[in-house]
Scaffold this active site. Structure first.
Site, mmCIF file in Angstrom:
data_model
loop_
_atom_site.group_PDB
_atom_site.id
_atom_site.type_symbol
_atom_site.label_atom_id
_atom_site.label_comp_id
_atom_site.label_asym_id
_atom_site.label_seq_id
_atom_site.Cartn_x
_atom_site.Cartn_y
_atom_site.Cartn_z
ATOM 1 N N LYS A 22 0.839 -1.208 0.000
ATOM 2 C CA LYS A 22 0.000 0.000 0.000
ATOM 3 C C LYS A 22 0.864 1.245 0.000
ATOM 4 O O LYS A 22 0.651 2.175 -0.788
ATOM 5 C CB LYS A 22 -0.890 -0.002 1.254
ATOM 6 C CG LYS A 22 -1.508 1.342 1.575
ATOM 7 C CD LYS A 22 -2.363 1.295 2.821
ATOM 8 C CE LYS A 22 -1.669 1.676 4.099
ATOM 9 N NZ LYS A 22 -1.452 3.117 4.310
ATOM 10 N N ASN A 23 1.855 1.267 0.918
ATOM 11 C CA ASN A 23 2.614 2.507 1.108
ATOM 12 C C ASN A 23 3.547 2.811 -0.050
ATOM 13 O O ASN A 23 4.102 3.912 -0.127
ATOM 14 C CB ASN A 23 3.400 2.459 2.423
ATOM 15 C CG ASN A 23 2.468 2.615 3.617
ATOM 16 O OD1 ASN A 23 1.284 2.913 3.445
ATOM 17 N ND2 ASN A 23 2.994 2.403 4.814
ATOM 18 N N CYS A 117 -4.823 13.180 13.328
ATOM 19 C CA CYS A 117 -4.901 11.766 12.989
ATOM 20 C C CYS A 117 -4.893 11.007 14.291
ATOM 21 O O CYS A 117 -4.244 11.418 15.243
ATOM 22 C CB CYS A 117 -3.691 11.388 12.159
ATOM 23 S SG CYS A 117 -3.663 9.653 11.771
ATOM 24 N N ARG A 122 0.535 14.319 13.176
ATOM 25 C CA ARG A 122 1.382 14.020 12.028
ATOM 26 C C ARG A 122 1.590 15.308 11.271
ATOM 27 O O ARG A 122 0.746 15.774 10.534
ATOM 28 C CB ARG A 122 0.726 12.945 11.177
ATOM 29 C CG ARG A 122 0.599 11.646 11.925
ATOM 30 C CD ARG A 122 -0.135 10.612 11.142
ATOM 31 N NE ARG A 122 0.717 9.892 10.212
ATOM 32 C CZ ARG A 122 0.303 8.800 9.565
ATOM 33 N NH1 ARG A 122 -0.896 8.344 9.737
ATOM 34 N NH2 ARG A 122 1.119 8.185 8.726
ATOM 35 N N ILE A 124 3.546 18.161 8.780
ATOM 36 C CA ILE A 124 4.093 18.129 7.421
ATOM 37 C C ILE A 124 5.096 19.259 7.207
ATOM 38 O O ILE A 124 5.407 19.605 6.073
ATOM 39 C CB ILE A 124 2.989 18.214 6.342
ATOM 40 C CG1 ILE A 124 2.052 19.387 6.593
ATOM 41 C CG2 ILE A 124 2.205 16.916 6.251
ATOM 42 C CD1 ILE A 124 1.249 19.737 5.377
ATOM 43 N N ASP A 306 4.423 0.284 12.250
ATOM 44 C CA ASP A 306 3.158 -0.276 11.763
ATOM 45 C C ASP A 306 2.921 -1.705 12.259
ATOM 46 O O ASP A 306 1.829 -2.239 12.076
ATOM 47 C CB ASP A 306 3.112 -0.252 10.225
ATOM 48 C CG ASP A 306 2.868 1.157 9.703
ATOM 49 O OD1 ASP A 306 2.552 2.043 10.503
ATOM 50 O OD2 ASP A 306 3.000 1.366 8.476
ATOM 51 N N ARG A 398 -8.972 0.020 4.730
ATOM 52 C CA ARG A 398 -8.158 1.043 4.046
ATOM 53 C C ARG A 398 -6.853 0.435 3.550
ATOM 54 O O ARG A 398 -6.296 0.879 2.557
ATOM 55 C CB ARG A 398 -7.811 2.182 5.024
ATOM 56 C CG ARG A 398 -8.961 3.131 5.276
ATOM 57 C CD ARG A 398 -8.502 4.246 6.173
ATOM 58 N NE ARG A 398 -7.224 4.771 5.694
ATOM 59 C CZ ARG A 398 -6.430 5.562 6.371
ATOM 60 N NH1 ARG A 398 -6.764 5.952 7.570
ATOM 61 N NH2 ARG A 398 -5.291 5.983 5.858
HETATM 62 C C1 UD1 Z 1 4.442 6.591 6.477
HETATM 63 C C2 UD1 Z 1 3.510 5.425 6.313
HETATM 64 C C3 UD1 Z 1 3.022 4.927 7.666
HETATM 65 C C4 UD1 Z 1 4.198 4.633 8.595
HETATM 66 C C5 UD1 Z 1 5.143 5.827 8.659
HETATM 67 C C6 UD1 Z 1 6.398 5.543 9.457
HETATM 68 C C7 UD1 Z 1 2.461 5.907 4.182
HETATM 69 C C8 UD1 Z 1 1.222 6.252 3.452
HETATM 70 N N1 UD1 Z 1 2.369 5.841 5.525
HETATM 71 O O1 UD1 Z 1 3.692 7.658 7.048
HETATM 72 O O2 UD1 Z 1 2.249 3.739 7.463
HETATM 73 O O3 UD1 Z 1 3.718 4.363 9.896
HETATM 74 O O4 UD1 Z 1 5.539 6.214 7.322
HETATM 75 O O5 UD1 Z 1 7.034 4.426 8.960
HETATM 76 O O6 UD1 Z 1 3.485 5.649 3.598
HETATM 77 N N2 UD1 Z 1 6.875 14.223 11.031
HETATM 78 C C9 UD1 Z 1 7.066 15.525 11.406
HETATM 79 N N3 UD1 Z 1 7.099 16.479 10.431
HETATM 80 C C10 UD1 Z 1 6.949 16.178 9.104
HETATM 81 C C11 UD1 Z 1 6.771 14.843 8.740
HETATM 82 C C12 UD1 Z 1 6.737 13.868 9.731
HETATM 83 O O7 UD1 Z 1 7.183 15.827 12.588
HETATM 84 O O8 UD1 Z 1 6.975 17.098 8.266
HETATM 85 C C13 UD1 Z 1 6.784 13.179 12.080
HETATM 86 C C14 UD1 Z 1 5.374 12.599 12.156
HETATM 87 O O9 UD1 Z 1 4.527 13.396 12.939
HETATM 88 C C15 UD1 Z 1 5.640 11.241 12.775
HETATM 89 C C16 UD1 Z 1 7.025 10.889 12.225
HETATM 90 O O10 UD1 Z 1 7.606 12.102 11.757
HETATM 91 O O11 UD1 Z 1 5.705 11.344 14.170
HETATM 92 C C17 UD1 Z 1 7.004 9.874 11.105
HETATM 93 O O12 UD1 Z 1 6.273 10.383 10.019
HETATM 94 P P1 UD1 Z 1 6.561 9.990 8.512
HETATM 95 O O13 UD1 Z 1 7.803 9.176 8.418
HETATM 96 O O14 UD1 Z 1 6.456 11.231 7.695
HETATM 97 O O15 UD1 Z 1 5.332 9.041 8.201
HETATM 98 P P2 UD1 Z 1 4.268 9.149 7.035
HETATM 99 O O16 UD1 Z 1 4.958 9.401 5.736
HETATM 100 O O17 UD1 Z 1 3.149 10.033 7.450
#
Ligand code: UD1
Length: 423
Positions: A22-23, A117, A122, A124, A306, A398
């Site tokens: 999926k990811n 979430c 989470r 960005i 995960d 999902r």
């Molecule tokens: C992806 C995966 C999710 C998995 C995660 C970590 C997808 C669709 N989802 O989520 O299943 O659990 O990787 O392996 O691929 N963070 C910040 N600022 C940012 C971005 C991230 O603080 O700009 C933090 C987030 O809040 C979180 C951590 O970094 O605590 C990890 O997030 P990230 O690696 O970005 O995960 P996703 O890409 O959202």
């Protein structure tokens, strides 16, 4: 809202075929927007998140069509819109991954701000900081983020504070069409990031350092469509490995890349589970009592967050006390109350959980609080005494392709029942 009704006590046995990741598939879809012609993505799981992403792409003007059971065709030729609306982004945060491609290709992207979430805040900001370092101007207001670039984005050095998967992917995609060289330092090394980079390479991108924490991208002016097969889903593979171990079963997983799951396999072996690697297959069985182990989630190649909830189910049955530390998300223990209602004994202190083993789980009505926690409750139901109802299974659907059918094929007693959630 539908629910799963599970009668516990069946040991899993037989074969299960693991779906495409999926990811990875979600990002391959957004990357295909950057091509000048069609892409064919094979092995795409038929799950709700993919349908949502297909809708996002269609809103943007692309044509998306399943051509075989798991093959998706994306035609981005008519891309004519740069707004990813709230209705879709609020359903799936990964919609933010259209930002890099749209900005790089059209010079503008407007994406609804993803809401809170249930597995923690989470953010960005790393995505946005990187894009602005590449010359984009970012404005936020009225619930939307708008990024604009004057001409092409400019390559630069982007050191990430944290190896965020999503930020690495958004910046990697944007960098492919930027002017000059981009270096992403402290990049995420998840296999799904590598899969995206390989697909982008087939589209004509120039990327070095794939699989390492430094990605070096030479921007090109155009990308074309490409054909690619999605890598197997290592989280689904982990789910079935843990399910087999939990029930004391004996199963064969097909379509796996065992090196993506090395740490998970190692932890299962430490607990007394037999895991045999056999090409693209894994044989998983357990005949011995389980032993406690400690787990600490970390970005890849660390233990995947995960699979944290699923491991807690297995650790609940082990001899002794295990300590589970969640380092990636700040609110990923909320399902613990549900598991404790089934008889687990888990105490949470901040980002640590003490799992007191030796529990006898008993069937109960429980609620899937998120995708992976939902899967964990299903696995708990497989081993619990009596009947378990897992409510709010939309979360599970999902991300898992036919979870109930695959479990039934392995001998589990699980039915999907439509109806009202009692929560
Ligand atoms: C992806 C995966 C999710 C998995 C995660 C970590 C997808 C669709 N989802 O989520 O299943 O659990 O990787 O392996 O691929 N963070 C910040 N600022 C940012 C971005 C991230 O603080 O700009 C933090 C987030 O809040 C979180 C951590 O970094 O605590 C990890 O997030 P990230 O690696 O970005 O995960 P996703 O890409 O959202």
């Amino acid at each position: 809202m539908a629910k799963y009704v599970i009668q516990g006590g069946q040991k899993l046995s037989g074969r299960v075929r693991i779906s495409g990741a999926k990811n990875s598939a979600l990002k391959l879809l957004t990357a295909s927007l950057m091509g000048n012609d069609l892409s064919i993505i094979r092995g795409v799981p038929r799950i709700k998140d993919i349908f949502t992403m297909a809708q996002v792409l269609e809103v943007l003007g692309a044509q998306v069509e399943f051509t075989g059971h798991n093959d998706l065709l994306v035609n981005p030729t008519f891309l004519n819109n740069y707004v990813a609306p709230y209705e879709l982004v609020s359903r799936m945060r990964a919609s933010i991954l259209v930002m890099g491609p749209l900005l790089a290709k059209l010079g503008i992207a407007r994406v609804a701000m993803p809401g809170g979430c249930n597995i923690g805040s989470r953010q960005i900001e790393l995505h946005l900081k990187g894009l602005s370092m590449m010359g984009a101007s970012i404005e936020q207001g009225h619930g939307y983020i708008e990024a604009r670039a004057k001409g092409r984005l400019k390559g630069t050095v982007i050191p990430l504070d944290f190896p965020s998967v999503g930020a690495t992917e958004n910046l990697l995609m944007a960098a492919c069409l930027a002017e000059g060289e981009t270096v992403i330092e402290n990049a995420a090394r998840e296999p799904e990031v590598g899969d995206l980079a390989h697909f982008l390479g087939k589209m004509g991108a120039q990327i070095e350092g794939i699989g390492t924490s430094t990605l070096l991208i030479q921007g090109v002016e155009n990308l074309h469509g490409a054909e690619h097969r999605v890598i197997p889903d290592r989280i689904e593979a982990g789910t079935f490995m843990i399910a087999a171990a939990t029930t004391g079963g004996n199963i064969t997983l097909e379509n796996v890349v065992s090196r993506f799951s090395e740490l998970v396999i190692g932890k299962l072996r430490d607990m007394g589970v037999d895991v045999l690697e056999d090409g693209s297959r894994l044989h998983v069985s357990r005949n011995e009592p389980l032993e406690a182990v400690d787990i600490s989630t970390l970005p890849y190649p660390g233990f995947p967050t995960d699979l944290q909830a699923l491991m807690m189910v297995l650790l609940s049955l082990a001899e002794g006390v295990s300590i589970v530390t969640e380092n990636v998300f700040d609110n990923r223990f909320i399902f613990v109350n549900e598991l404790n209602r089934m008889g687990a004994r888990i105490r949470v202190e901040g980002h640590h959980a003490m799992v007191y083993g030796g529990a006898t789980l008993s069937g109960a009505p429980v609620k899937a609080t998120d995708l992976r926690a939902g899967a964990a409750l299903v696995v708990a139901g497989l081993v619990a005494e009596g009947e378990t109802e897992v409510h709010d299974i939309e979360h599970i659907e999902r991300g898992y392709e036919n979870l109930d059918q695959k479990l039934r094929d392995l001998g589990a007693d699980i039915e999907k029942v439509s109806g009202e959630s009692q929560f």
